[in-house]
Design a protein around this motif. Structure first.
Motif, PDB file in Angstrom:
ATOM      1  N   ILE A   1       0.851  -1.189   0.000  1.00  0.00           N
ATOM      2  CA  ILE A   1       0.000   0.000   0.000  1.00  0.00           C
ATOM      3  C   ILE A   1       0.887   1.239   0.000  1.00  0.00           C
ATOM      4  N   TYR A   2       0.743   2.028  -1.035  1.00  0.00           N
ATOM      5  CA  TYR A   2       1.571   3.214  -1.212  1.00  0.00           C
ATOM      6  C   TYR A   2       0.747   4.472  -0.965  1.00  0.00           C
ATOM      7  N   THR A   3       1.389   5.613  -1.072  1.00  0.00           N
ATOM      8  CA  THR A   3       0.725   6.887  -0.817  1.00  0.00           C
ATOM      9  C   THR A   3       0.405   7.581  -2.131  1.00  0.00           C
ATOM     10  N   GLU A   4      -0.878   7.901  -2.324  1.00  0.00           N
ATOM     11  CA  GLU A   4      -1.280   8.617  -3.532  1.00  0.00           C
ATOM     12  C   GLU A   4      -0.511   9.938  -3.617  1.00  0.00           C
ATOM     13  N   GLY A   5      -0.076  10.273  -4.803  1.00  0.00           N
ATOM     14  CA  GLY A   5       0.667  11.525  -4.973  1.00  0.00           C
ATOM     15  C   GLY A   5       2.162  11.296  -4.988  1.00  0.00           C
ATOM     16  N   PRO A   6       2.809  11.139  -3.807  1.00  0.00           N
ATOM     17  CA  PRO A   6       4.262  10.949  -3.792  1.00  0.00           C
ATOM     18  C   PRO A   6       4.727   9.758  -4.616  1.00  0.00           C
ATOM     19  N   THR A   7       3.942   8.680  -4.608  1.00  0.00           N
ATOM     20  CA  THR A   7       4.342   7.483  -5.347  1.00  0.00           C
ATOM     21  C   THR A   7       4.378   7.749  -6.846  1.00  0.00           C
ATOM     22  N   GLY A   8       3.647   8.778  -7.295  1.00  0.00           N
ATOM     23  CA  GLY A   8       3.647   9.118  -8.715  1.00  0.00           C
ATOM     24  C   GLY A   8       5.026   9.425  -9.254  1.00  0.00           C
ATOM     25  N   ALA A   9       5.935   9.824  -8.375  1.00  0.00           N
ATOM     26  CA  ALA A   9       7.302  10.113  -8.810  1.00  0.00           C
ATOM     27  C   ALA A   9       7.958   8.886  -9.432  1.00  0.00           C
ATOM     28  N   MET A  10       7.545   7.699  -8.986  1.00  0.00           N
ATOM     29  CA  MET A  10       8.136   6.473  -9.521  1.00  0.00           C
ATOM     30  C   MET A  10       7.838   6.326 -11.011  1.00  0.00           C
ATOM     31  N   ASP A  11       6.612   6.645 -11.412  1.00  0.00           N
ATOM     32  CA  ASP A  11       6.267   6.516 -12.823  1.00  0.00           C
ATOM     33  C   ASP A  11       7.001   7.553 -13.663  1.00  0.00           C
ATOM     34  N   LEU A  12       7.242   8.718 -13.085  1.00  0.00           N
ATOM     35  CA  LEU A  12       7.905   9.786 -13.831  1.00  0.00           C
ATOM     36  C   LEU A  12       9.396   9.537 -14.000  1.00  0.00           C
ATOM     37  N   SER A  13       9.996   8.847 -13.038  1.00  0.00           N
ATOM     38  CA  SER A  13      11.460   8.706 -13.051  1.00  0.00           C
ATOM     39  C   SER A  13      11.951   7.311 -13.402  1.00  0.00           C
ATOM     40  N   GLU A  14      11.054   6.312 -13.392  1.00  0.00           N
ATOM     41  CA  GLU A  14      11.445   4.925 -13.646  1.00  0.00           C
ATOM     42  C   GLU A  14      11.041   4.513 -15.058  1.00  0.00           C
ATOM     43  N   PRO A  15      11.965   3.939 -15.861  1.00  0.00           N
ATOM     44  CA  PRO A  15      11.618   3.517 -17.227  1.00  0.00           C
ATOM     45  C   PRO A  15      10.525   2.457 -17.243  1.00  0.00           C
ATOM     46  N   ASP A  16       9.878   2.305 -18.404  1.00  0.00           N
ATOM     47  CA  ASP A  16       8.834   1.302 -18.576  1.00  0.00           C
ATOM     48  C   ASP A  16       9.442  -0.090 -18.734  1.00  0.00           C
ATOM     49  N   ASP A  17       8.558  -1.088 -18.889  1.00  0.00           N
ATOM     50  CA  ASP A  17       9.010  -2.479 -19.019  1.00  0.00           C
ATOM     51  C   ASP A  17       9.997  -2.663 -20.164  1.00  0.00           C
ATOM     52  N   ASP A  18       9.748  -1.965 -21.269  1.00  0.00           N
ATOM     53  CA  ASP A  18      10.605  -2.133 -22.441  1.00  0.00           C
ATOM     54  C   ASP A  18      11.708  -1.080 -22.497  1.00  0.00           C
ATOM     55  N   ASN A  19      12.054  -0.537 -21.297  1.00  0.00           N
ATOM     56  CA  ASN A  19      13.148   0.427 -21.155  1.00  0.00           C
ATOM     57  C   ASN A  19      12.924   1.727 -21.922  1.00  0.00           C
ATOM     58  N   VAL A  20      11.653   2.064 -22.145  1.00  0.00           N
ATOM     59  CA  VAL A  20      11.343   3.368 -22.724  1.00  0.00           C
ATOM     60  C   VAL A  20      11.806   4.436 -21.740  1.00  0.00           C
ATOM     61  N   ASN A  21      12.322   5.534 -22.261  1.00  0.00           N
ATOM     62  CA  ASN A  21      12.848   6.581 -21.393  1.00  0.00           C
ATOM     63  C   ASN A  21      11.786   7.100 -20.429  1.00  0.00           C
ATOM     64  N   ALA A  22      12.181   7.372 -19.198  1.00  0.00           N
ATOM     65  CA  ALA A  22      11.275   7.946 -18.213  1.00  0.00           C
ATOM     66  C   ALA A  22      10.931   9.381 -18.608  1.00  0.00           C
ATOM     67  N   LEU A  23       9.741   9.856 -18.179  1.00  0.00           N
ATOM     68  CA  LEU A  23       9.308  11.212 -18.517  1.00  0.00           C
ATOM     69  C   LEU A  23      10.179  12.268 -17.841  1.00  0.00           C
ATOM     70  N   TYR A  24      10.585  11.989 -16.590  1.00  0.00           N
ATOM     71  CA  TYR A  24      11.419  12.929 -15.836  1.00  0.00           C
ATOM     72  C   TYR A  24      12.603  12.170 -15.228  1.00  0.00           C
ATOM     73  N   PRO A  25      13.577  11.789 -16.050  1.00  0.00           N
ATOM     74  CA  PRO A  25      14.687  10.967 -15.551  1.00  0.00           C
ATOM     75  C   PRO A  25      15.535  11.661 -14.491  1.00  0.00           C
ATOM     76  N   ASN A  26      15.503  13.006 -14.451  1.00  0.00           N
ATOM     77  CA  ASN A  26      16.330  13.738 -13.486  1.00  0.00           C
ATOM     78  C   ASN A  26      15.608  14.021 -12.173  1.00  0.00           C
ATOM     79  N   MET A  27      14.388  13.498 -12.026  1.00  0.00           N
ATOM     80  CA  MET A  27      13.617  13.801 -10.821  1.00  0.00           C
ATOM     81  C   MET A  27      14.338  13.351  -9.557  1.00  0.00           C
ATOM     82  N   GLN A  28      15.072  12.242  -9.644  1.00  0.00           N
ATOM     83  CA  GLN A  28      15.781  11.730  -8.475  1.00  0.00           C
ATOM     84  C   GLN A  28      16.919  12.659  -8.037  1.00  0.00           C
ATOM     85  N   LYS A  29      17.222  13.661  -8.846  1.00  0.00           N
ATOM     86  CA  LYS A  29      18.300  14.596  -8.507  1.00  0.00           C
ATOM     87  C   LYS A  29      17.769  15.982  -8.156  1.00  0.00           C
TER      88      LYS A  29
END
Length: 376
Positions: free
Chosen positions: A176-204
């Motif tokens: 069980i995750y937290t709505e909102g903050p967890t969204g950062a994972m989708d923005l910064s983590e590539p997809d299954d087929d290694n498609v580029n993340a939307l915001y790859p620099n978010m972790q920085k």
């Protein structure tokens, strides 16, 4: 053993599901109604099982543990009392939220698994990943226990393709995750087929992630990928109140009856006429009906969450808006920001990305968790 991951975002308007992979997703309207075991079948229902969700749910976790329901499109036309998720209702103890999480698993199981020698589908091989609002994070364990402490069963009744199938669900792995903050994972983590993340620099970066949902709005401050819990906020207001008011105003002014939020959302968020509704063949701007309500909600979000966060956390670099409500309020929020003597950095996710971000994030987080546990 590696389990099949299913990410479920129980939004106020839609249940969004990602099952077994990011490309396998489906959704249905978050509406439920009590029903009879035998129903009248309309001739134009089509072949999609999601349009004919008619089932019995048996679960000790529910207030009424053995009842027949219809959900999604079928519930919108029900003669019985139908329930949408109210703005002020909590999710962690809401039976509708629990039922639709179980139903989401049952749909995928009926599609991908075979009936066993005992006459039912064994759906014990799932890892459920879902979420609660920021202001309910202290209820995660209580919500998890409702799912893991019982064996649940969904029996599909008069449902296209799945009729007669029984699905038994035993969950021992619920994230069980937290709505909102967890969204950062989708923005910064590539997809299954290694498609580029939307915001790859978010972790920085230091980012304010604002998730405008139906009943809540979360303002999560992320510092190099980590949530700043002290300064993040969750508010109990969202876009559903505007949707409900809009339905009332359209009927009052034009005598056109829109049955559900889903019907309205399909028009407003559609690519052909964004932020407009079709009234007797004419695409009419939503602002003509609920201008004051939209500007009022946008103002609350901007000043209570966005502006307040930038004043508290001086090293923020940008604000990213996500969630279906951000599509509706984009123009109003930008107008308020432009009137600010010191406009803030603001970005808006595109429609599809914004609507599916939580379900995708839950799936990605669970995928990482599972890969670590099995040593991949």
């Amino acid at each position: 053993m590696e389990k099949r991951i299913i990410g479920v975002d129980n939004g106020n308007n839609f249940v969004k599901v990602v099952a077994g992979g990011l490309k396998n997703r489906y959704s249905f309207s978050n509406i439920i109604a009590a029903a009879a075991e035998h129903r009248i079948i309309a001739g134009d229902e089509g072949s999609d099982p999601l349009d004919t969700l008619h089932y019995r749910v048996c679960s000790p976790a529910l207030g009424e543990g053995n009842r027949v329901y219809v959900s999604g499109n079928l519930a919108t036309g029900s003669v019985h009392l139908k329930n949408e998720i109210g703005v002020q209702r909590k999710k962690y103890n809401n039976d509708q939220i629990l039922i639709h999480a179980l139903l989401s698993i049952a749909i995928d199981a009926a599609e991908t698994l075979e009936v066993n020698e005992h006459g039912y589908i064994d759906a014990s091989g799932y890892m459920l990943a879902t979420g609660l609002p920021l202001n309910e994070v202290d209820k995660k364990s209580e919500f998890r226990k409702r799912l893991t402490d019982h064996v649940h069963e969904i029996q599909f009744l008069q449902v296209n393709k799945y009729a007669g199938k029984r699905v038994k669900i035993r969950l021992d792995d619920v994230a069980i995750y937290t709505e909102g903050p967890t969204g950062a994972m989708d923005l910064s983590e590539p997809d299954d087929d290694n498609v580029n993340a939307l915001y790859p620099n978010m972790q920085k970066q230091h980012v304010l992630l604002v998730d405008i949902g139906g009943g809540t709005t979360e303002g999560a401050i992320l510092k190099k990928g980590r949530v700043d819990s002290l300064n993040s906020v969750g508010k109990s207001f969202g876009a559903s109140v505007i949707m409900d008011r809009l339905i009332e105003e359209i009927f009052k002014r034009d005598e056109v009856q829109i049955q559900t939020r889903q019907q309205l959302i399909n028009e407003i968020y559609g690519k052909e006429h964004p932020n407009k509704v079709m009234i007797r063949g004419v695409a009419t701007p939503v602002m003509e009906y609920v201008k004051d309500e939209m500007e009022g909600l946008a103002s609350r979000i901007y000043y209570e969450i966005v502006d307040a966060s930038w004043k508290k956390v001086t090293d923020l670099q940008t604000t990213i808006f996500i969630g279906g409500g951000s599509i509706l309020l984009k123009e109003c929020l930008e107008k308020i920001n432009q009137s600010n003597p010191h406009p803030l950095g603001m970005e808006f996710l595109k429609g599809e990305d914004s609507i599916w971000i939580n379900a995708r994030s839950y799936y990605k987080c669970a995928r990482i968790k599972q890969s670590k546990s099995v040593g991949v």
